[in-house]
Design an enzyme around this catalytic site. Structure first.
Site, PDB file in Angstrom:
ATOM      1  CG  LEU A 153       0.652  73.679  15.091  1.00  0.00           C
ATOM      2  CD1 LEU A 153       1.340  74.099  15.679  1.00  0.00           C
ATOM      3  CD2 LEU A 153       1.185  73.131  13.751  1.00  0.00           C
ATOM      4  N   GLY A 154      -3.534  76.484  14.921  1.00  0.00           N
ATOM      5  CA  GLY A 154      -3.681  77.397  14.178  1.00  0.00           C
ATOM      6  C   GLY A 154      -2.686  78.395  14.656  1.00  0.00           C
ATOM      7  NE  ARG A 155      -5.022  83.517  11.641  1.00  0.00           N
ATOM      8  CZ  ARG A 155      -6.665  83.780  11.070  1.00  0.00           C
ATOM      9  NH1 ARG A 155      -7.584  83.406  12.179  1.00  0.00           N
ATOM     10  NH2 ARG A 155      -7.315  83.869  10.127  1.00  0.00           N
ATOM     11  CB  ILE A 156      -2.907  81.308  18.690  1.00  0.00           C
ATOM     12  CG1 ILE A 156      -2.879  82.467  18.703  1.00  0.00           C
ATOM     13  CG2 ILE A 156      -2.349  81.166  20.455  1.00  0.00           C
ATOM     14  CD1 ILE A 156      -4.707  83.023  19.575  1.00  0.00           C
ATOM     15  CB  THR A 177      -6.038  67.019   8.608  1.00  0.00           C
ATOM     16  OG1 THR A 177      -6.268  68.415   8.535  1.00  0.00           O
ATOM     17  CG2 THR A 177      -7.380  66.541   8.542  1.00  0.00           C
ATOM     18  NE  ARG A 235     -13.532  82.532  23.864  1.00  0.00           N
ATOM     19  CZ  ARG A 235     -12.716  83.689  23.767  1.00  0.00           C
ATOM     20  NH1 ARG A 235     -11.544  83.892  25.181  1.00  0.00           N
ATOM     21  NH2 ARG A 235     -13.639  84.296  23.403  1.00  0.00           N
ATOM     22  CG  ASP A 259      -5.122  85.009  30.190  1.00  0.00           C
ATOM     23  OD1 ASP A 259      -4.685  85.270  31.031  1.00  0.00           O
ATOM     24  OD2 ASP A 259      -4.816  85.235  28.904  1.00  0.00           O
ATOM     25  CD  GLU A 264     -12.363  84.726  31.506  1.00  0.00           C
ATOM     26  OE1 GLU A 264     -12.148  85.623  31.185  1.00  0.00           O
ATOM     27  OE2 GLU A 264     -11.284  84.149  31.825  1.00  0.00           O
ATOM     28  CG  HIS A 282      -9.521  86.158  29.116  1.00  0.00           C
ATOM     29  ND1 HIS A 282     -10.591  85.887  29.458  1.00  0.00           N
ATOM     30  CD2 HIS A 282      -8.774  86.740  27.892  1.00  0.00           C
ATOM     31  CE1 HIS A 282     -10.478  85.747  27.713  1.00  0.00           C
ATOM     32  NE2 HIS A 282     -10.040  86.096  27.143  1.00  0.00           N
TER      33      HIS A 282
END
Length: 316
Positions: A153-156, A177, A235, A259, A264, A282
Site C-alpha cells: 500500500l504505497g503510492r500506487i 505495517t 515488477r 503488465d 521482457e 509494460h
C-alpha cells in the site's frame, strides 16, 4: 559554459530527447555498436546517467564511470540500479514517482475489468461475425461486491484501492505495517498468503527489491486459487513466473492480468498459449501526459544536481 556529459541508457520520446540534448552533452549507450569501447572513450567525462526503470545502471557500468555523480531514472522503479555501488561512491539517485501513480492505478483497475468481463474476446466476437452467427457472448464474472487485496500500500497501491472502492469492492491490504493513511474499512492483513486466501482479486503494487523477489510464489498463488485473479502492475521479479505459469496452465489459478514480465519484451512463450491471461506491454504509465511529466522530472533532477541543489525526488 561546458555542458555536463551524461550517459543515456535507452531511448526517450523526441519531446524529451530534444531538451535533454540541449541541456547536456549526451552519449547514447543504447546506440553504440561497441559499448565497452564507448565507455572506455568517454567514461572519465561522464558525470550523470539518464536511464529508465527497467534498464537501470549495473555495477559494471558504474565502475566504468570514475567521475559519475548522479543517476536519474525515468520511472518509479529503481531496482535495476545497483544501489550498493552508488552508496559506496556517494552517487546520488533519483526517480520519477507521483507523476505516474494515477495512470498505473488506472491501468491496473482497467485490466481487472477487461479480464473479468472478457472484453478482449467480446470485441473479437463482434468483429469476426460470431455475434451474428453464434449469438450472445459467453457469460463472464461480475466485479462489484467481491473482495480485492492490495499487496503493497504505497503510492500506487493506495490509488488502486481508492479506485476499487468505486466498484463496491471490499478492500484489504498487506504491508509491512498498517498504514495510518488507510481508511478504517480497509482491512490490514499481516502476510501475503493470508491476504490471497480471502480475496478474489490480488493486486501486486510493491516496489521491487531483494526482499520482495518472488513474494508472490506457490503459496500465495495457491491461496488465491482457481477462482482468483492476479493483477501485476509492479515488477515481474515480485512474482515467481514459473509457479504462475504452472498454476495458470493447470487452472490452479483462475486468471492473471500482467503488465510486466521476466526478460521482457521477450516473454515466456507459455503465456501466449493461455486463454486465462491478459497480456499488456509494460505500459501502465503510457499516456502522453504522464510520459512528458516523467521526462521533465528526469531532466529537472539532473539540472538540480549540476546546479548544486538538492534532488527533487531523491532515492539516494
Amino acid at each position: 559554459m561546458t555542458k555536463p556529459h551524461i550517459l543515456q541508457m535507452g531511448p526517450y520520446p523526441e519531446w524529451d530527447q530534444v531538451p535533454l540534448d540541449a541541456a547536456f552533452t549526451v552519449h547514447r549507450y543504447f546506440e553504440a555498436a561497441d559499448k565497452p569501447a564507448l565507455l572506455a572513450a568517454v567514461g572519465k567525462d561522464i558525470r550523470g546517467i539518464a536511464t529508465r526503470g527497467e534498464l537501470g545502471a549495473s555495477a559494471d557500468i558504474i565502475a566504468a564511470l570514475p567521475n559519475l555523480e548522479v543517476i536519474s531514472v525515468y520511472g518509479v522503479g529503481y531496482d535495476a540500479v545497483d544501489l550498493n555501488a552508488c552508496r559506496a561512491r556517494g552517487i546520488r539517485v533519483s526517480n520519477t514517482p507521483d507523476v505516474l501513480t494515477k495512470d498505473v492505478a488506472d491501468l491496473g483497475v482497467a485490466m481487472m475489468l477487461a479480464l473479468s468481463r472478457g472484453m478482449i474476446g467480446a470485441e473479437t466476437w463482434v468483429r469476426d461475425g460470431s455475434w451474428a452467427q453464434k449469438g450472445l457472448y459467453p457469460l463472464k464474472s461480475r466485479v462489484w461486491g467481491k473482495k480485492a487485496g492490495v499487496l503493497g500500500l504505497g503510492r500506487i497501491g493506495f490509488e488502486v484501492a481508492k479506485r476499487l472502492q468505486g466498484f463496491d469492492l471490499d478492500i484489504a491490504y498487506c504491508n509491512p505495517t498498517p498504514k495510518d493513511s488507510a481508511p478504517g474499512h480497509w482491512r490490514y492483513v499481516a502476510n501475503p498468503v493470508s491476504l490471497a486466501a480471502e480475496v478474489d482479486f490480488l493486486f501486486v503494487t510493491l516496489a521491487a527489491s531483494a526482499a520482495t523477489r518472488h513474494i508472490v510464489g506457490k503459496e500465495v498463488i495457491a491461496a488465491l486459487g482457481p477462482e482468483g485473479m492476479l493483477i501485476n502492475v509492479s515488477r515481474a521479479s515480485n512474482i515467481d513466473e514459473d509457479a504462475l505459469l504452472t498454476a495458470l496452465e493447470t487452472k490452479a489459478l483462475g486468471s492473471a492480468a500482467l503488465d510486466v514480465f521476466e526478460g521482457e519484451p521477450k516473454l515466456n512463450p507459455r503465456f501466449l498459449a493461455l486463454d486465462n491471461v491478459l497480456l499488456q506491454p509494460h505500459h501502465a504509465s503510457g499516456t502522453v501526459e504522464t510520459r512528458k511529466a516523467m521526462g521533465q522530472l528526469l531532466r529537472d533532477n539532473l539540472t538540480a544536481h549540476f546546479a548544486g541543489r538538492n534532488l527533487l525526488t531523491p532515492v539516494l
